[in-house]
Design an enzyme around this catalytic site. Structure first.
Site, PDB file in Angstrom:
ATOM      1  N   GLU A 333      -1.747   2.443  -1.861  1.00  0.00           N
ATOM      2  CA  GLU A 333      -1.110   1.152  -1.635  1.00  0.00           C
ATOM      3  C   GLU A 333      -1.983   0.031  -2.190  1.00  0.00           C
ATOM      4  O   GLU A 333      -3.174  -0.048  -1.881  1.00  0.00           O
ATOM      5  CB  GLU A 333      -0.904   0.905  -0.141  1.00  0.00           C
ATOM      6  CG  GLU A 333       0.085   1.833   0.528  1.00  0.00           C
ATOM      7  CD  GLU A 333       0.241   1.543   2.019  1.00  0.00           C
ATOM      8  OE1 GLU A 333       1.356   1.723   2.523  1.00  0.00           O
ATOM      9  OE2 GLU A 333      -0.745   1.131   2.663  1.00  0.00           O
ATOM     10  N   CYS A 334      -1.409  -0.836  -2.995  1.00  0.00           N
ATOM     11  CA  CYS A 334      -2.017  -2.080  -3.469  1.00  0.00           C
ATOM     12  C   CYS A 334      -3.395  -1.848  -4.100  1.00  0.00           C
ATOM     13  O   CYS A 334      -3.481  -1.473  -5.262  1.00  0.00           O
ATOM     14  CB  CYS A 334      -2.085  -3.106  -2.341  1.00  0.00           C
ATOM     15  SG  CYS A 334      -2.217  -4.813  -2.916  1.00  0.00           S
ATOM     16  N   GLY A 335      -4.484  -2.064  -3.370  1.00  0.00           N
ATOM     17  CA  GLY A 335      -5.805  -1.812  -3.928  1.00  0.00           C
ATOM     18  C   GLY A 335      -5.959  -0.377  -4.390  1.00  0.00           C
ATOM     19  O   GLY A 335      -6.612  -0.098  -5.400  1.00  0.00           O
ATOM     20  N   SER A 436       1.811   2.158  -5.248  1.00  0.00           N
ATOM     21  CA  SER A 436       2.667   0.981  -5.220  1.00  0.00           C
ATOM     22  C   SER A 436       1.898  -0.202  -4.652  1.00  0.00           C
ATOM     23  O   SER A 436       0.930  -0.038  -3.907  1.00  0.00           O
ATOM     24  CB  SER A 436       3.897   1.273  -4.342  1.00  0.00           C
ATOM     25  OG  SER A 436       4.620   0.103  -4.062  1.00  0.00           O
TER      26      SER A 436
END
Length: 465
Positions: A333-335, A436
């Protein structure tokens, strides 16, 4: 009885001092030998990390957009019953949430779901008697919100405080329970995503000074009394932690260090309750993924801040890349997404190699690229869900992806909840690796967590056959 002592610390707006007062209150309650459980409204990770560090208990997120009313109640009650007092920090302004015509996602909504009394913080730095008008407006805006008192921030003198206090109490009939003086030393350092995480701060002196100040200027005993008078929670069905799998069927490696530490604590608990053993590793320091791991979960964080250090740990990046090639389920996720790209360009414009599982370079923008709640629809079968499956999520990032090949498979469509029109694509999928920008709360879609574990079980079984 389920009348758990609790208080919501809310603000008239963002940056009004909610976190400062919350941290000070946590310290004051602990000084009275109370077992304090912190909660954070909304999808914030950084404030939650500060709460956890002080209270020595993992802070839990309560979000009325991502989670249903009954789930908010279940996640709160599950941890509140283990403590003697719960402190719930709000998000943004007390009524700010999903949109102009709904309470969803706001501090107000969570407080009303929990039937919790509210202490409202007002920044009175540039007003005196006018604070009475502001307090009265917030008191009358939604009578369903149980505002029980006020705390004033940015107070310049005792005379200033007395004027504002008298005006508020005369107009609202509610007590002003203290103040926080105007003092730059009380401000925590910030950077592009908000406050600097607690893992990067030496907070010993700050917390000592804050505790001393809050004890002196805030009526802690009255706040405790207000919290102890909170009514019983409403009845609700338990669905998320109704059953727990004692057998640990899979082992998931959790990336956790200064670069990666954005996780909903309940996400981790949900995975454990479904049969996962969780073990931590550090993308900054670990040379390999733990040998017993059958899957990897990489949360968000600040890989752009630590890009140079991450890139020097080539052995771990090679190991993760090889595991992705071999079909190990990896969810990022993200990072975590940023780390799985070909490279990251940091805030100074310097580019560093990453794992290279997905092509493209992550570059840091000059401001927010995407922010807020979204509805999510899967574009294909993957380790979390089937094609067409939907859930809710939150997106918050400055970075963007450059030099991405057209052949890359997007993972999701994302929609703004208050609009029917399509917004865009997000995330990438290759083999059993899904990454994502979206942060997902597994209590919103427990089936997605269950599917993640099933995917890991299938991989584990295939490896042993």
């Amino acid at each position: 009885m389920n009348n758990y002592p609790r208080i919501v610390i809310a603000g008239t707006e963002s940056g009004v001092g909610k976190t400062t007062l919350t941290l000070g209150l946590l310290l004051a309650l602990m000084n009275r030998e109370l077992d304090v459980q912190p909660f954070k409204c909304g999808p914030d990770y950084i404030d939650a990390g500060l709460h956890s560090r002080i209270s020595k208990r993992p802070c839990r997120n309560l979000d009325s957009f991502l989670l249903s009313k009954n789930v908010v109640l279940e996640l709160f009650e599950r941890k509140a019953r283990e403590a003697s007092f719960s402190v719930i920090e709000g998000v943004m302004g007390v009524f700010d949430g999903l949109g102009a015509d709904t309470d969803t996602g706001s501090t107000s909504h969570v407080a009303k779901i929990l039937r919790s009394p509210v202490i409202l913080i007002i920044d009175a730095g540039r007003m005196a008697r006018s604070a009475g008008a502001m307090a009265l407006g917030f008191q009358k805006y939604d009578r369903g919100l149980q505002i029980k008192g006020f705390v004033l921030n940015s107070i310049g003198s005792l005379y200033h405080y007395e004027i504002a206090k008298q005006a508020i109490e005369e107009k609202t009939g509610l007590p002003v329970l203290g103040y926080v003086p105007k003092d730059k030393a009380l401000s925590l350092p910030e950077r592009h995503l908000g406050l600097t995480p607690s893992s990067e701060l030496n907070m010993r002196k700050y917390l000592r000074d804050l505790a001393r100040l809050i004890e002196k200027s805030v009526d802690i005993e009255s706040i405790i009394q207000i919290g102890e008078e909170a009514p019983c929670l409403p009845e609700f069905p338990k669905t998320i932690f109704k059953q727990s799998c004692e057998e640990k069927r899979v082992t998931i490696a959790i990336a956790h260090d200064k670069a990666f530490h954005f996780y909903y604590e309940d996400n981790l608990d949900i995975l454990k309750s479904m049969g996962a053993k969780l073990i931590r590793f550090s993308p900054l320091k670990s040379k390999r993924v733990p040998a017993s791991a059958n899957g990897i979960y990489m949360g968000g964080g600040f890989p752009e801040v630590f890009a140079s250090e991450l890139s020097r740990n080539a052995s771990l990046m090679k190991d993760i890349s090889e595991k992705s090639e071999g079909g190990m389920p990896i969810y990022a996720e993200c990072g975590g997404l940023m780390y799985l790209m070909n490279s990251i360009e940091d805030m100074d414009g310097k580019e560093f190699p990453m794992t290279g599982i997905f092509p493209g370079t992550v570059r840091m923008g000059k401001g927010l690229r995407m922010f807020g709640y979204h509805n999510i629809e899967s574009l294909s079968d993957n380790i979390l869900c089937n094609r067409g499956s939907k859930t809710k999520g939150h997106i918050f990032h400055w970075s963007y992806i450059d030099k991405m090949k057209d052949t890359a498979n997007p993972a999701f469509k994302v929609y703004k909840p208050w609009r029917d029109n399509y917004v865009g694509y997000d995330g990438f999928l290759t083999r059993n690796t899904l990454a994502s920008y979206v942060h997902i709360h597994f209590a919103s879609s427990p089936l997605w967590a269950r599917n993640f574990i099933k995917s890991i079980e299938q991989y584990k079984g295939a490896k042993h056959n």
